[in-house]
Design a protein around this motif. Structure first.
Motif, mmCIF file in Angstrom:
data_model
loop_
_atom_site.group_PDB
_atom_site.id
_atom_site.type_symbol
_atom_site.label_atom_id
_atom_site.label_comp_id
_atom_site.label_asym_id
_atom_site.label_seq_id
_atom_site.Cartn_x
_atom_site.Cartn_y
_atom_site.Cartn_z
ATOM 1 N N ASP A 381 16.496 2.969 -22.687
ATOM 2 C CA ASP A 381 16.208 2.161 -23.220
ATOM 3 C C ASP A 381 16.392 2.014 -24.674
ATOM 4 O OD1 ASP A 381 14.487 -0.712 -24.399
ATOM 5 O OD2 ASP A 381 13.539 0.544 -25.385
ATOM 6 N N MET A 382 16.545 3.086 -25.245
ATOM 7 C CA MET A 382 16.880 3.003 -27.031
ATOM 8 C C MET A 382 18.619 3.200 -26.347
ATOM 9 S SD MET A 382 16.722 6.529 -28.876
ATOM 10 C CE MET A 382 16.645 6.415 -30.516
ATOM 11 N N GLU A 383 19.160 3.287 -25.470
ATOM 12 C CA GLU A 383 20.400 3.546 -25.908
ATOM 13 C C GLU A 383 20.843 2.155 -25.418
ATOM 14 O OE1 GLU A 383 24.537 4.389 -25.394
ATOM 15 O OE2 GLU A 383 22.585 5.131 -26.315
ATOM 16 N N LEU A 384 20.466 0.796 -24.659
ATOM 17 C CA LEU A 384 20.503 -0.138 -24.263
ATOM 18 C C LEU A 384 20.345 -1.018 -25.170
ATOM 19 C CD1 LEU A 384 18.947 -0.574 -20.659
ATOM 20 C CD2 LEU A 384 21.516 -0.229 -20.938
ATOM 21 N N TYR A 389 23.159 -3.870 -29.843
ATOM 22 C CA TYR A 389 23.462 -4.445 -31.492
ATOM 23 C C TYR A 389 24.901 -4.383 -31.977
ATOM 24 C CZ TYR A 389 17.968 -4.108 -31.633
ATOM 25 O OH TYR A 389 16.847 -4.245 -31.783
ATOM 26 N N ILE A 390 24.931 -2.683 -31.412
ATOM 27 C CA ILE A 390 26.725 -2.940 -31.709
ATOM 28 C C ILE A 390 27.443 -4.303 -31.529
ATOM 29 C CG2 ILE A 390 28.767 -1.415 -30.522
ATOM 30 C CD1 ILE A 390 27.089 1.041 -30.204
ATOM 31 N N TYR A 391 26.961 -4.418 -29.683
ATOM 32 C CA TYR A 391 28.013 -6.044 -29.508
ATOM 33 C C TYR A 391 27.715 -6.958 -30.149
ATOM 34 C CZ TYR A 391 29.192 -10.371 -26.752
ATOM 35 O OH TYR A 391 29.316 -10.827 -25.809
ATOM 36 N N LEU A 401 18.662 2.853 -35.370
ATOM 37 C CA LEU A 401 18.474 3.925 -34.234
ATOM 38 C C LEU A 401 19.289 5.470 -34.312
ATOM 39 C CD1 LEU A 401 18.956 1.005 -31.210
ATOM 40 C CD2 LEU A 401 16.675 1.973 -31.995
ATOM 41 N N GLU A 402 20.405 5.043 -34.474
ATOM 42 C CA GLU A 402 20.794 6.279 -34.482
ATOM 43 C C GLU A 402 20.378 7.709 -35.507
ATOM 44 O OE1 GLU A 402 23.914 7.116 -33.104
ATOM 45 O OE2 GLU A 402 25.295 5.679 -32.781
#
Length: 676
Positions: A381-384, A389-391, A401-402
């Motif tokens: 979920d964190m990666e998605l 957010y990048i998109y 997040l990073e």
């Protein structure tokens, strides 16, 4: 089994006595000649033993290179004679004055560390068992120990016949090999039990002596031992709610210091690095010239015990040299830096091949895989969300997040060592650049953390994470200093006890979990008694120059076994054949060979084709071109076609293994009869 354990216990003091003769006694003699004195018994013992161990290994290496390795007996005799002549005299001026807590931590810490290794490599009713990664990593070291017994120069790779050993820090294997060559100890006992005892002792002593000398406080030294022996990650905070156990030692990627004995190169480098730091602190206090050769030998040799440790030392010395040049325009540190560089390059370059680009720029790889890997956090979920957010070009949320992932990686791996940030900040704020020891220490600590954060290793990406293990070791020393400092600020004895208890309770769960994992789970792999008989046959009937050809590793073969331990050939691709037969294999342990930079892809494919082929002409050509004389097959491994027409016959067979011999006269004369 009980008889084996009793014998092991009886042999431990014998092994330690040998260590006193070949390491401590000659080391003490050299320190005496250099007029390096210490009125503390522990410091004297530590420095004598580690210096003696390093010089013994260097001497064994150079004597092997010039084909005079039996002259190492002169070193042994010097140690024996000096120990006999001096007896107590050499130590009579030294004082042993430590609290009972020192002994409690040392003994319990050693038992906890050694207990993780000790069960592996024993002879059980069905064969020799291996827990955890010992069946791979331990086997690799055992194969090197066996290979080094031969004294062949240049040093050969036992898992890749015909190729010299390259891009590997082999000094600890040479050290253990020399011990088993000179004295009647088995490779298995030295690797899994005896050397871990000595390493655990020296690791605890080096941590204690360094931090005590640094802070002038025994209590800080004891905390350094506690955090070195017992402090783990915060992985248990995830595994307790998930699976109701105390596992999770490396769930944030980094293996903890309490399990370092499973990696002898790491363990030896930890000890030498910490002892180097101890001597370096003394050197920067008054810069006595007689410490210079000791520093050069210790600092220069680390790179062949563990290359990561050597790189940290070299980088740290360069930074201190630059600081000294900028602050004082002094060239005083050039002899030390140049000496360490020359020793390092002298022992590293002869065994290095195309290793200059061994790391690849890949920022955040470990952090990202920590988040998504199913055997780690598994927080998809964190990666998605990050990808979303990048998109959406939502930079603020991406940074958030990073940063969260970075802090989880940092604090999760550190565990209670996180207290070290107090000491880290105090050093930066109060006296940065004023004490060169702290410049060196903070430099290598910082580098050991950020290298894996920014880079991966070429070949096997995750290998570079081992830099972080140095970070945990070094930051543990800072945490010890901070913990002791915080305790001095607490006036109430009850508060001191409560705070110390909280630190220990939060630090030790993964160590407890590691022991539970070893002693409640089955071993993962084994070499059966029948295979041991076949490998013994190979050892007794093949010459040391003969090469053994083995079948490719089949990753699906493990499915045929319902419960562990499973035969090691089905568990993982390892070099167990050279480890137990003393004969080199044509190609085995492809992962280790890849790490060392060998180009084996074509040979792997050709070997696969060989075992799938029914074309006798193709098989004939393959056996001829590769000069294969002996083939080792286990359990149900077999060729697709009968090789009798090629002169291949069985010379040994039991329920688990077969040894085949290739008659090259028949092989060369084979002519395929055309089908009508």
């Amino acid at each position: 089994m009980l008889q084996q354990i009793v014998i092991q216990i009886l042999l431990i003091p014998v092994f330690l006595a040998v260590g006193l003769i070949i390491f401590t006694s000659p080391g003490a003699l050299i320190l005496k000649k250099l007029k390096i004195e210490s009125d503390d018994l522990l410091e004297k013992f530590l420095l004598s033993t580690v210096l003696g161990l390093v010089i013994f290994t260097l001497l064994a290496y150079f004597l092997t290179l010039i084909h005079l390795r039996d002259l190492i007996w002169a070193w042994v005799m010097v140690g024996l004679i000096f120990a006999w002549i001096e007896k107590v005299n050499i130590w009579k001026s030294a004082i042993l004055k430590v609290s009972k807590w020192f002994w409690i931590v040392l003994i319990v810490g050693m038992i906890g560390q050694v207990a993780v290794n000790a069960p592996s490599g024993f002879k059980y009713p069905e064969g020799i068992y291996f827990w955890s990664s010992h069946g791979h990593d331990g086997i690799w070291h055992l194969s090197l120990m066996e290979e080094f017994h031969k004294g062949v120069v240049p040093l050969q790779n036992p898992e890749y016949a015909g190729y010299t050993l390259q891009n590997y820090h082999f000094f600890v294997d040479l050290l253990m090999s020399e011990i088993t060559r000179l004295f009647p100890f088995s490779n298995l006992d030295v690797y899994f039990r005896f050397m871990p005892i000595l390493f655990s002792l020296l690791l605890g002593l080096s941590a204690f002596c360094l931090v005590r000398r640094w802070t002038k406080k025994e209590g800080a030294g004891i905390w350094a031992m506690i955090l070195t022996y017992f402090c783990g990650s915060f992985g248990y905070l995830l595994t307790i709610p998930r699976s109701h156990n105390l596992s999770g030692e490396s769930i944030f990627w980094v293996s903890q210091t309490q399990s370092v004995l499973g990696n002898p190169p790491h363990a030896s480098a930890f000890i030498i690095l910490t002892t180097f730091l101890f001597v370096l602190y003394r050197y920067f206090e008054t810069k006595p010239k007689n410490l210079l050769p000791v520093l050069i030998l210790l600092g220069g040799s680390i790179i062949e015990f563990k290359v990561y440790g050597g790189l940290l030392v070299l980088g740290g010395l360069v930074i201190v040299l630059i600081v000294d040049l900028l602050r004082k325009r002094s060239l005083g540190l050039i002899p030390l830096t140049a000496g360490v560089f020359l020793v390092s390059l002298g022992i590293y370059l002869p065994n290095s091949q195309n290793s200059q680009d061994f790391v690849i720029w890949q920022p955040w790889w470990f952090i990202r895989t920590m988040v998504v890997a199913s055997d780690r956090l598994n927080w998809m979920d964190m990666e998605l969300r990050r990808q979303t957010y990048i998109y959406e070009h939502n930079l603020k949320r991406v940074i958030q997040l990073e940063t969260e992932a970075f802090l989880i990686f940092l604090t999760g791996n550190l565990g209670m060592r996180i207290l070290g940030f107090i000491a880290f900040w105090q050093m930066l704020r109060q006296r940065i650049f004023s004490h060169y020891f702290e410049v060196f220490f903070l430099s290598i600590t910082t580098a050991s953390f950020f290298i894996p954060v920014l880079f991966v290793q070429k070949g096997v990406a995750w290998n570079v994470i081992q830099f972080n293990q140095y970070f945990l070791l070094l930051f543990g020393f800072l945490a010890a200093i901070a913990t002791f400092w915080l305790l001095t600020k607490l006036k109430s004895k009850a508060l001191k006890i409560a705070f110390a208890s909280i630190v220990i309770i939060l630090a030790v769960p993964t160590q407890v979990g590691l022991l539970l994992q070893f002693y409640t789970n089955h071993p993962l792999s084994m070499v059966s008694n029948q295979e041991l008989a076949a490998l013994s046959f190979i050892n007794k009937n093949l010459t040391s120059r003969d090469i053994v050809f083995t079948a490719p590793f089949d990753g699906y073969s493990a499915a045929g076994f319902t419960k562990p331990p499973i035969p090691i050939y089905a568990w993982y691709d390892t070099g167990y054949v050279p480890a137990f037969s003393g004969r080199r294999t044509f190609l085995s342990d492809s992962e280790q060979l890849t790490i060392m930079g060998y180009k084996i892809e074509d040979k792997l494919k050709q070997r696969e084709l060989l075992f799938q082929s029914k074309d006798l002409k193709f098989i004939q050509k393959y056996l001829q071109e590769n000069n294969i004389n002996y083939i080792y097959l286990v359990w149900n491994q077999q060729f697709k076609v009968d090789l009798t027409p090629l002169g291949v016959s069985t010379i040994f067979e039991n329920d688990h293994a077969r040894v085949l011999k290739v008659d090259h006269k028949v092989l060369d004369s084979y002519i395929e009869i055309p089908k009508i």
